[in-house]
Design an enzyme around this catalytic site. Sequence first.
Site, short mmCIF file in Angstrom:
data_model
loop_
_atom_site.label_atom_id
_atom_site.label_comp_id
_atom_site.label_asym_id
_atom_site.label_seq_id
_atom_site.Cartn_x
_atom_site.Cartn_y
_atom_site.Cartn_z
N TYR A 150 0.95 -1.21 -0.06
CA TYR A 150 0.15 -0.04 -0.04
C TYR A 150 0.93 1.40 0.13
O TYR A 150 1.38 1.70 0.90
CB TYR A 150 -1.09 -0.05 1.18
CG TYR A 150 -2.11 0.91 1.37
CD1 TYR A 150 -2.34 1.83 0.41
CD2 TYR A 150 -2.71 1.19 2.43
CE1 TYR A 150 -3.27 2.77 0.58
CE2 TYR A 150 -3.58 1.92 2.66
CZ TYR A 150 -4.15 2.86 1.49
OH TYR A 150 -5.10 3.95 1.75
N LYS A 179 -1.23 -1.18 -4.10
CA LYS A 179 -2.39 -0.06 -4.40
C LYS A 179 -1.48 1.40 -4.54
O LYS A 179 -0.67 1.56 -3.65
CB LYS A 179 -3.06 -0.16 -3.33
CG LYS A 179 -4.04 1.03 -3.33
CD LYS A 179 -5.04 1.21 -2.18
CE LYS A 179 -6.16 2.46 -2.04
NZ LYS A 179 -6.75 2.44 -1.12
#
Length: 314
Positions: A150, A179
């Site tokens: 992330y 992400k």
Amino acid sequence: MSASKAAHLRLDNGVYVPTVACFTAEDEIDAAATEKHLVRLINAGVTGVVVHGSNGEAVHLSRDERIAIIRIARDTILQELSGNKFPLIAGCGAQSTRETITLCVDASKAGATHALILPPSYYGSLIPDSLVVQYFQDVADKSPIPIIVYNFPAAASGRDLSSDVILEIAQHPNVVGVKLTCGNTGKLARIAAECPSGFFVGGGSADFILQGHIVGANGTISGLANLCPRACLHIMELADQGLFKEAREVQAVVAKADWVAIRTGFVGVKTAMGHFVGYGGRPRMPCVGPTHKEAQSIVDGFQAVMELEATLMR
């Protein structure tokens, strides 16, 4: 976890929704609202969901509450989809390798299929990129579920992982995606071009779904999709059909709404959910809901995209 098992749990292309956390008036987990929201997203056709992300107020949750929400989500998914593959991703990032692994184990036992992990950042000046890579490798070695990197500088004391660092982390067989909430489509393009086969590369905001798709993204993990999942999906569908003019038009509406979401955060998204879909709830303190005037401005900012969403859901 073996490389073959990790490969089985790789993420399909599509729209993933980092869900909001719903609380009752007594500030407890609202199981009914959580279930209702998940059913709405599943019926809209999203590819998977994330709990305990930035939109899910992960930092406001206790360890027991994290486990409880995963179980509610797991049970709802099983009831709605009868065992069909539907990723349930849980935010598991913590500042120590030990605690992050513990959260991954908790998430797996509760029913999560993947873990979403921020880089450690509190002692950022003491953790060079080499130790960030080591952190993800150590967690991936011990996590019973595959992990997703992330990259969100705003939630990691400004640490912004480069494409080189992410690509190095991606070599681990139990790291299956990234992400990119940094919004850097150049970085996205580099990672998509050079990552291992089957590695999921997703943007982290709805305002660049089309841009990311064109340069090789596998999908998006976007908070705005709590409100308008079909609109987010439609951008990718139109692009896949070569209808780029139409895709740009939808992306423009979505991007305008996402700017409201970016400026007002999960509080704005929950406010809009309360107005448009009838649930959402207030945030946990010290965060507070908007004033009446602010709430009206938020609703007005989402009006166009919700009208579009209504037409796509028919």
